[in-house]
Design a protein around this motif. Structure first.
Motif, PDB file in Angstrom:
ATOM      1  N   ASP A  87      44.476  40.506  39.108  1.00  0.00           N
ATOM      2  CA  ASP A  87      44.317  41.801  39.775  1.00  0.00           C
ATOM      3  C   ASP A  87      43.611  42.762  38.815  1.00  0.00           C
ATOM      4  OD1 ASP A  87      46.252  42.833  38.071  1.00  0.00           O
ATOM      5  OD2 ASP A  87      47.870  42.691  39.545  1.00  0.00           O
ATOM      6  N   ASN A  88      43.865  44.043  38.924  1.00  0.00           N
ATOM      7  CA  ASN A  88      43.136  44.998  38.081  1.00  0.00           C
ATOM      8  C   ASN A  88      44.031  45.557  36.981  1.00  0.00           C
ATOM      9  OD1 ASN A  88      40.783  46.371  37.404  1.00  0.00           O
ATOM     10  ND2 ASN A  88      41.295  48.161  38.645  1.00  0.00           N
ATOM     11  N   SER A  89      45.086  44.825  36.623  1.00  0.00           N
ATOM     12  CA  SER A  89      45.956  45.288  35.542  1.00  0.00           C
ATOM     13  C   SER A  89      45.350  44.872  34.203  1.00  0.00           C
ATOM     14  CB  SER A  89      47.346  44.671  35.675  1.00  0.00           C
ATOM     15  OG  SER A  89      48.051  44.894  34.475  1.00  0.00           O
ATOM     16  N   GLY A  92      40.071  41.939  40.155  1.00  0.00           N
ATOM     17  CA  GLY A  92      39.846  43.212  40.837  1.00  0.00           C
ATOM     18  C   GLY A  92      40.995  43.565  41.746  1.00  0.00           C
ATOM     19  N   GLU A  93      40.726  44.489  42.637  1.00  0.00           N
ATOM     20  CA  GLU A  93      41.799  44.955  43.523  1.00  0.00           C
ATOM     21  C   GLU A  93      41.248  45.541  44.816  1.00  0.00           C
ATOM     22  OE1 GLU A  93      41.993  48.495  44.293  1.00  0.00           O
ATOM     23  OE2 GLU A  93      40.181  48.709  43.079  1.00  0.00           O
ATOM     24  N   ARG A  94      42.122  45.608  45.793  1.00  0.00           N
ATOM     25  CA  ARG A  94      41.967  46.494  46.947  1.00  0.00           C
ATOM     26  C   ARG A  94      43.321  47.159  47.144  1.00  0.00           C
ATOM     27  NH1 ARG A  94      37.517  45.870  45.868  1.00  0.00           N
ATOM     28  NH2 ARG A  94      35.745  45.243  47.156  1.00  0.00           N
ATOM     29  N   SER A 100      46.571  61.685  42.116  1.00  0.00           N
ATOM     30  CA  SER A 100      47.093  60.935  43.267  1.00  0.00           C
ATOM     31  C   SER A 100      47.150  59.431  42.955  1.00  0.00           C
ATOM     32  CB  SER A 100      46.256  61.194  44.518  1.00  0.00           C
ATOM     33  OG  SER A 100      44.933  60.774  44.273  1.00  0.00           O
ATOM     34  N   HIS A 101      46.165  58.936  42.205  1.00  0.00           N
ATOM     35  CA  HIS A 101      46.172  57.497  41.914  1.00  0.00           C
ATOM     36  C   HIS A 101      47.289  57.135  40.931  1.00  0.00           C
ATOM     37  CE1 HIS A 101      44.682  53.524  42.221  1.00  0.00           C
ATOM     38  NE2 HIS A 101      44.420  53.432  40.941  1.00  0.00           N
ATOM     39  N   TYR A 102      47.668  58.077  40.089  1.00  0.00           N
ATOM     40  CA  TYR A 102      48.835  57.886  39.208  1.00  0.00           C
ATOM     41  C   TYR A 102      50.056  57.619  40.084  1.00  0.00           C
ATOM     42  CZ  TYR A 102      52.472  59.326  35.804  1.00  0.00           C
ATOM     43  OH  TYR A 102      53.579  59.390  34.990  1.00  0.00           O
ATOM     44  N   ILE A 106      33.495  56.173  33.695  1.00  0.00           N
ATOM     45  CA  ILE A 106      34.922  56.380  33.393  1.00  0.00           C
ATOM     46  C   ILE A 106      35.762  56.086  34.629  1.00  0.00           C
ATOM     47  CG2 ILE A 106      36.638  58.074  32.631  1.00  0.00           C
ATOM     48  CD1 ILE A 106      34.213  59.756  31.575  1.00  0.00           C
ATOM     49  N   ASP A 107      36.650  55.114  34.511  1.00  0.00           N
ATOM     50  CA  ASP A 107      37.668  54.890  35.548  1.00  0.00           C
ATOM     51  C   ASP A 107      38.948  54.501  34.818  1.00  0.00           C
ATOM     52  OD1 ASP A 107      39.225  54.400  37.705  1.00  0.00           O
ATOM     53  OD2 ASP A 107      37.992  52.813  38.555  1.00  0.00           O
ATOM     54  N   VAL A 108      39.639  55.533  34.322  1.00  0.00           N
ATOM     55  CA  VAL A 108      40.787  55.313  33.436  1.00  0.00           C
ATOM     56  C   VAL A 108      41.841  54.436  34.107  1.00  0.00           C
ATOM     57  CG1 VAL A 108      42.729  56.512  32.334  1.00  0.00           C
ATOM     58  CG2 VAL A 108      40.411  57.429  32.129  1.00  0.00           C
ATOM     59  N   LEU A 109      42.185  54.758  35.368  1.00  0.00           N
ATOM     60  CA  LEU A 109      43.192  53.982  36.122  1.00  0.00           C
ATOM     61  C   LEU A 109      42.465  53.243  37.242  1.00  0.00           C
ATOM     62  CD1 LEU A 109      46.016  56.708  36.391  1.00  0.00           C
ATOM     63  CD2 LEU A 109      45.860  54.837  34.757  1.00  0.00           C
ATOM     64  N   ARG A 110      41.994  51.957  37.015  1.00  0.00           N
ATOM     65  CA  ARG A 110      42.146  51.239  35.790  1.00  0.00           C
ATOM     66  C   ARG A 110      40.892  50.471  35.383  1.00  0.00           C
ATOM     67  NH1 ARG A 110      46.942  47.789  38.268  1.00  0.00           N
ATOM     68  NH2 ARG A 110      45.563  48.089  40.043  1.00  0.00           N
ATOM     69  N   ALA A 111      39.823  50.550  36.211  1.00  0.00           N
ATOM     70  CA  ALA A 111      38.725  49.586  36.051  1.00  0.00           C
ATOM     71  C   ALA A 111      38.068  49.591  34.666  1.00  0.00           C
ATOM     72  CB  ALA A 111      37.676  49.794  37.137  1.00  0.00           C
ATOM     73  N   THR A 112      37.740  50.791  34.128  1.00  0.00           N
ATOM     74  CA  THR A 112      37.038  50.729  32.840  1.00  0.00           C
ATOM     75  C   THR A 112      38.000  50.413  31.685  1.00  0.00           C
ATOM     76  OG1 THR A 112      37.087  53.160  32.584  1.00  0.00           O
ATOM     77  CG2 THR A 112      35.098  52.193  33.574  1.00  0.00           C
ATOM     78  N   THR A 126      35.503  43.089  41.377  1.00  0.00           N
ATOM     79  CA  THR A 126      35.244  44.108  42.405  1.00  0.00           C
ATOM     80  C   THR A 126      36.464  45.013  42.518  1.00  0.00           C
ATOM     81  OG1 THR A 126      34.659  44.554  44.708  1.00  0.00           O
ATOM     82  CG2 THR A 126      35.932  42.536  44.315  1.00  0.00           C
ATOM     83  N   THR A 127      36.234  46.334  42.440  1.00  0.00           N
ATOM     84  CA  THR A 127      37.337  47.291  42.587  1.00  0.00           C
ATOM     85  C   THR A 127      36.903  48.397  43.552  1.00  0.00           C
ATOM     86  OG1 THR A 127      36.725  48.818  40.797  1.00  0.00           O
ATOM     87  CG2 THR A 127      37.991  46.878  40.158  1.00  0.00           C
ATOM     88  N   THR A 128      37.855  49.213  43.953  1.00  0.00           N
ATOM     89  CA  THR A 128      37.566  50.204  45.003  1.00  0.00           C
ATOM     90  C   THR A 128      36.595  51.284  44.536  1.00  0.00           C
ATOM     91  OG1 THR A 128      39.834  49.839  45.721  1.00  0.00           O
ATOM     92  CG2 THR A 128      38.676  51.705  46.709  1.00  0.00           C
ATOM     93  N   ASN A 129      36.777  51.772  43.326  1.00  0.00           N
ATOM     94  CA  ASN A 129      35.951  52.888  42.843  1.00  0.00           C
ATOM     95  C   ASN A 129      35.131  52.541  41.595  1.00  0.00           C
ATOM     96  OD1 ASN A 129      37.286  55.040  44.662  1.00  0.00           O
ATOM     97  ND2 ASN A 129      39.028  54.144  43.594  1.00  0.00           N
ATOM     98  N   GLY A 130      35.758  51.842  40.665  1.00  0.00           N
ATOM     99  CA  GLY A 130      35.122  51.609  39.358  1.00  0.00           C
ATOM    100  C   GLY A 130      33.825  50.834  39.444  1.00  0.00           C
ATOM    101  N   THR A 131      33.842  49.717  40.141  1.00  0.00           N
ATOM    102  CA  THR A 131      32.614  48.911  40.184  1.00  0.00           C
ATOM    103  C   THR A 131      31.545  49.605  41.035  1.00  0.00           C
ATOM    104  OG1 THR A 131      33.631  47.494  41.884  1.00  0.00           O
ATOM    105  CG2 THR A 131      33.661  46.674  39.637  1.00  0.00           C
TER     106      THR A 131
HETATM  107  C1  MLT Z   1      39.321  51.321  41.136  1.00  0.00           C
HETATM  108  O1  MLT Z   1      38.274  50.855  40.657  1.00  0.00           O
HETATM  109  O2  MLT Z   1      39.354  51.827  42.246  1.00  0.00           O
HETATM  110  C2  MLT Z   1      40.605  51.368  40.341  1.00  0.00           C
HETATM  111  O3  MLT Z   1      40.465  50.868  39.114  1.00  0.00           O
HETATM  112  C3  MLT Z   1      41.809  51.055  41.162  1.00  0.00           C
HETATM  113  C4  MLT Z   1      42.974  50.427  40.417  1.00  0.00           C
HETATM  114  O4  MLT Z   1      43.805  51.115  39.857  1.00  0.00           O
HETATM  115  O5  MLT Z   1      43.095  49.223  40.393  1.00  0.00           O
END
Ligand code: MLT
Length: 243
Positions: free
Chosen positions: A83-85, A70-72, A202-204, A25-31, A102-107
């Motif tokens: 990007d990760n939108s 993906g994103e950083r 915080s990510h919101y 689960i990575d709601v915002l936003r990877a999954t 590749t994303t910061t947390n999701g991947t």
């Molecule tokens: C992540 O994987 O860290 C997030 O999805 C970051 C984001 O919002 O792009």
């Protein structure tokens, strides 16, 4: 059946996940993005940890068959296509393409769960379908929240609570771990106003500061998709099973 939740990608012991069903689960936003990409016809998603790894994977594929996404720091990576939108991953853009992501947390969370017997991708967008698919495996289920830089994140926690709730409806006798129990109650307390709960994440705030409120509204929609992306070990890709 035992159901429990890990609050962060780093909090899960991959050894414990081996042989189990794991919902990432990575709601915002990877999954939310992966679910959207595959629902819109992407051929598959290849999760990688680093930007260098993403470029290396791209070098091995035929140009025109893949997109780098993906994103950083929630921003597009220089030289990447997307990007990760999740709103960028439209059918016109992604159909038939492999997404190297590749994303910061999701991947990171996804890679952490590779030893699982079944690794499924969950978000609010496909919550009921994801719970049903996990339940069908009949094994113990771990919900692995990506969190934010190894910290608890309310968006993932609220979605985990919803998934536990759905799983308990399917399997009333399921035994819940402590965090599964707590997050189910968190979800039930806020189910009529989830955006209010999640606005404290915080990510919101980070996404709002970047003017990405439309992404947040998109990711908080419930059960828009009936598809459940799944890690396919043989193909080394996250795909939609053909069934
Ligand atoms: C992540 O994987 O860290 C997030 O999805 C970051 C984001 O919002 O792009």
């Amino acid at each position: 059946m035992y159901i429990d939740v890990f609050a962060t990608a780093g909090g899960a012991d991959p050894g414990l996940l081996a042989g189990k069903t794991v919902l990432i689960i990575d709601v915002l936003r990877a999954t939310s993005t992966i679910t959207t990409a595959l629902a819109n016809g992407a051929a598959g998603v290849l999760p990688v940890l680093t930007i260098a790894e993403a470029r290396e994977a791209a070098a091995g594929l035929t140009p025109g068959t893949f997109l780098l996404g993906g994103e950083r720091k929630a921003l597009k990576i220089p030289g990447f296509d997307l990007d990760n939108s999740p709103r960028q991953y439209t059918r016109e853009v992604v159909a038939g393409k492999t997404i190297i992501m590749t994303t910061t947390n999701g991947t990171v969370a996804i890679k952490q769960a590779f030893p699982a017997a079944a690794l499924l991708i969950a978000s609010f967008l496909n919550a009921r379908a994801a719970a049903r698919e996990a339940w069908k495996t009949g094994t113990d289920i771990y919900l692995l929240c990506a969190g934010t830089r190894n910290r608890f994140s309310l968006d993932d926690a609220a979605c985990a609570g919803l998934l536990v709730h759905c799983l308990q409806e399917l399997e009333p006798g399921a035994r819940l771990g402590d965090l599964a129990f707590a997050l189910r109650h968190l979800y039930l307390s806020y189910r009529d106003d989830l955006p209010h709960l999640i606005s404290h994440a915080s990510h919101y705030q980070r996404l709002m500061d970047l003017g990405l409120e439309a992404d947040i509204a998109y990711c908080l929609q419930q059960d828009v998709y009936d598809v459940v992306p799944r890690w396919d070990k043989e193909r080394n890709l996250i795909v939609l099973p053909l069934d």
